[in-house]
Design an enzyme around this catalytic site. Structure first.
Site, PDB file in Angstrom:
ATOM      1  N   GLU A 159      -2.738 -15.256   5.010  1.00 21.61           N
ATOM      2  CA  GLU A 159      -1.892 -15.475   3.828  1.00 21.61           C
ATOM      3  C   GLU A 159      -0.992 -16.701   4.015  1.00 21.61           C
ATOM      4  OE1 GLU A 159      -2.264 -14.026   1.088  1.00 21.61           O
ATOM      5  OE2 GLU A 159      -3.268 -12.139   1.584  1.00 21.61           O
ATOM      6  N   ASN A 216      -1.360 -20.212   1.954  1.00 21.82           N
ATOM      7  CA  ASN A 216      -0.269 -20.731   1.115  1.00 21.82           C
ATOM      8  C   ASN A 216       0.053 -22.187   1.441  1.00 21.82           C
ATOM      9  OD1 ASN A 216       0.054 -18.445  -0.382  1.00 21.82           O
ATOM     10  ND2 ASN A 216       1.965 -17.789   0.577  1.00 21.82           N
ATOM     11  N   ARG A 250      -4.836 -16.545  -8.859  1.00 24.78           N
ATOM     12  CA  ARG A 250      -4.099 -16.074  -7.688  1.00 24.78           C
ATOM     13  C   ARG A 250      -3.331 -14.826  -8.116  1.00 24.78           C
ATOM     14  NH1 ARG A 250      -6.026 -19.344  -4.321  1.00 24.78           N
ATOM     15  NH2 ARG A 250      -5.662 -17.555  -3.002  1.00 24.78           N
TER      16      ARG A 250
HETATM   17  N1  ATP Z   1       3.840 -23.086   1.835  1.00 26.41           N
HETATM   18  C1  ATP Z   1       4.195 -23.129   0.545  1.00 26.41           C
HETATM   19  N2  ATP Z   1       4.557 -24.313  -0.039  1.00 26.41           N
HETATM   20  C2  ATP Z   1       4.918 -24.352  -1.342  1.00 26.41           C
HETATM   21  N3  ATP Z   1       4.956 -23.270  -2.155  1.00 26.41           N
HETATM   22  C3  ATP Z   1       4.622 -22.086  -1.644  1.00 26.41           C
HETATM   23  C4  ATP Z   1       4.223 -21.940  -0.275  1.00 26.41           C
HETATM   24  N4  ATP Z   1       3.969 -20.623  -0.047  1.00 26.41           N
HETATM   25  C5  ATP Z   1       4.176 -19.992  -1.213  1.00 26.41           C
HETATM   26  N5  ATP Z   1       4.576 -20.856  -2.191  1.00 26.41           N
HETATM   27  C6  ATP Z   1       4.943 -20.497  -3.577  1.00 26.41           C
HETATM   28  O1  ATP Z   1       5.205 -19.103  -3.624  1.00 26.41           O
HETATM   29  C7  ATP Z   1       4.391 -18.474  -4.619  1.00 26.41           C
HETATM   30  C8  ATP Z   1       4.076 -17.057  -4.199  1.00 26.41           C
HETATM   31  O2  ATP Z   1       3.248 -17.043  -3.021  1.00 26.41           O
HETATM   32  P1  ATP Z   1       2.262 -15.801  -2.797  1.00 26.41           P
HETATM   33  O3  ATP Z   1       1.465 -16.045  -1.579  1.00 26.41           O
HETATM   34  O4  ATP Z   1       3.060 -14.538  -2.859  1.00 26.41           O
HETATM   35  O5  ATP Z   1       1.340 -15.815  -4.092  1.00 26.41           O
HETATM   36  P2  ATP Z   1       0.145 -16.836  -4.432  1.00 26.41           P
HETATM   37  O6  ATP Z   1      -0.213 -17.634  -3.246  1.00 26.41           O
HETATM   38  O7  ATP Z   1       0.505 -17.577  -5.661  1.00 26.41           O
HETATM   39  O8  ATP Z   1      -1.039 -15.819  -4.765  1.00 26.41           O
HETATM   40  P3  ATP Z   1      -1.959 -15.024  -3.688  1.00 26.41           P
HETATM   41  O9  ATP Z   1      -1.292 -15.166  -2.348  1.00 26.41           O
HETATM   42  O10 ATP Z   1      -1.955 -13.622  -4.179  1.00 26.41           O
HETATM   43  O11 ATP Z   1      -3.281 -15.669  -3.743  1.00 26.41           O
HETATM   44  C9  ATP Z   1       3.199 -19.385  -4.782  1.00 26.41           C
HETATM   45  O12 ATP Z   1       2.579 -19.239  -6.041  1.00 26.41           O
HETATM   46  C10 ATP Z   1       3.834 -20.767  -4.585  1.00 26.41           C
HETATM   47  O13 ATP Z   1       4.429 -21.219  -5.769  1.00 26.41           O
HETATM   48 MG    MG Z   2      -0.587 -16.811  -1.383  1.00 25.33          MG
END
Ligand code: ATP
Ligand code: MG
Lengths: 110, 147
Positions: free
Chosen positions: B48, B52, B107
């Site tokens: 995860e 991200n 996502r």
């Molecule tokens: N390393 C990162 N750099 C920039 N933004 C981030 C980063 N990690 C998370 N985010 C932001 O936080 C939000 C939530 O992250 P999360 O992992 O919970 O959900 P997601 O990645 O959108 O979906 P999923 O993990 O379910 O595929 C993301 O949509 C993004 O906007």
């Molecule tokens: Mg994610």
């Protein structure tokens, strides 16, 4: 990944294998969607018995297919997820979008 | 920080390296004799975090993801994943279950929720335009509520 279509029952069975992550999910998505639009199934069955890993990218994949199937008035069944994947499905409330079927083989006592 | 073993690596932010990150975590953790569930949870957590960094951090750019794994005293696994990408403007909002900044990409917005569920603590430090660092800890050998 193998795709089978059972015409009698209007079922599309997708036998997934390996790891479902962001990297692999794009290709899986394309293949499944091609099959969905070719067959317009009443039921889409994801057979998870050979899936060794899944993270939230797999949840996104199921949610996206659920949206398509709902528009076709069809449903999703998820079969035989591993204990870990079952936990992630539960944490994500996927049981609200799909029927989850788990029957683990009886433990062999030796 | 005292530790008994440490592993660091840096790799380009491409999706094929998500599997590499999981494999590194497994190789680092297996000598500590984790349970099947601990190993599965922690593989999910690192997947995860790295995903991200690749998907969001370097959305409009390319760059590198760094990982640091440490085995701390009392069988506590420490995981740090960082990128030098776009950063997170509102961390609290980003961590809300089901929030995603890219719903059009299918996502689920569950990455942070899963990382929180499968670790004992998670800390996010992020600066817009400079990058994001996640640190997480999980003590091995705890009884985790199952079901
Ligand atoms: N390393 C990162 N750099 C920039 N933004 C981030 C980063 N990690 C998370 N985010 C932001 O936080 C939000 C939530 O992250 P999360 O992992 O919970 O959900 P997601 O990645 O959108 O979906 P999923 O993990 O379910 O595929 C993301 O949509 C993004 O906007
Ligand atoms: Mg994610």
């Amino acid at each position: 990944m193998q795709l089978h279509y059972d015409i009698n029952k209007n079922q599309l069975l997708v036998l997934l294998d390996g790891e479902i992550d962001h990297h692999s999910s794009n290709q899986i998505r394309t293949e499944i969607d091609t099959a969905i639009y070719a067959h317009m199934p009443r039921t889409l069955i994801f057979d998870f018995q050979n899936v060794t890993f899944m993270d939230s990218s797999g949840i996104g994949l199921i949610m996206g297919r659920h949206k398509i199937l709902r528009n076709l008035d069809s449903e999703i069944i998820i079969k035989q997820p591993s204990p870990q994947i079952a936990r992630i499905l539960r944490l994500s409330s996927m049981d609200r979008l799909a029927e989850i079927q788990i029957n683990y083989p009886e433990e062999v006592i030796s | 920080m005292k530790f008994t073993n440490e592993f660091k690596c840096v790799f380009p932010a491409v999706s094929a390296n998500e599997a590499l990150a999981r494999a590194s975590l497994s190789a680092f953790l297996i000598p500590a004799d984790p349970t099947a569930q601990e190993l599965a949870d922690l593989r999910t957590v690192i997947s995860e975090a790295v995903t991200n960094a690749i998907v969001h951090g370097y959305r409009n750019s390319s760059g590198e993801v760094s990982i640091c794994l440490r085995m701390l005293p009392d069988r506590v696994l420490y995981i740090r994943v960082s990128d030098k990408g776009c950063g997170i403007p509102d961390i609290q909002k980003a961590m809300e279950p089901l929030y995603t900044s890219v719903p059009e990409e299918e996502r689920a917005g569950l990455g942070f929720a899963i990382m929180q569920e499968f670790t004992d603590n998670l800390h996010v430090r992020s600066t817009p335009n400079h990058g994001t660092t996640l640190t997480m800890r999980r003590k091995l050998g705890q009884i985790y509520a199952e079901e």
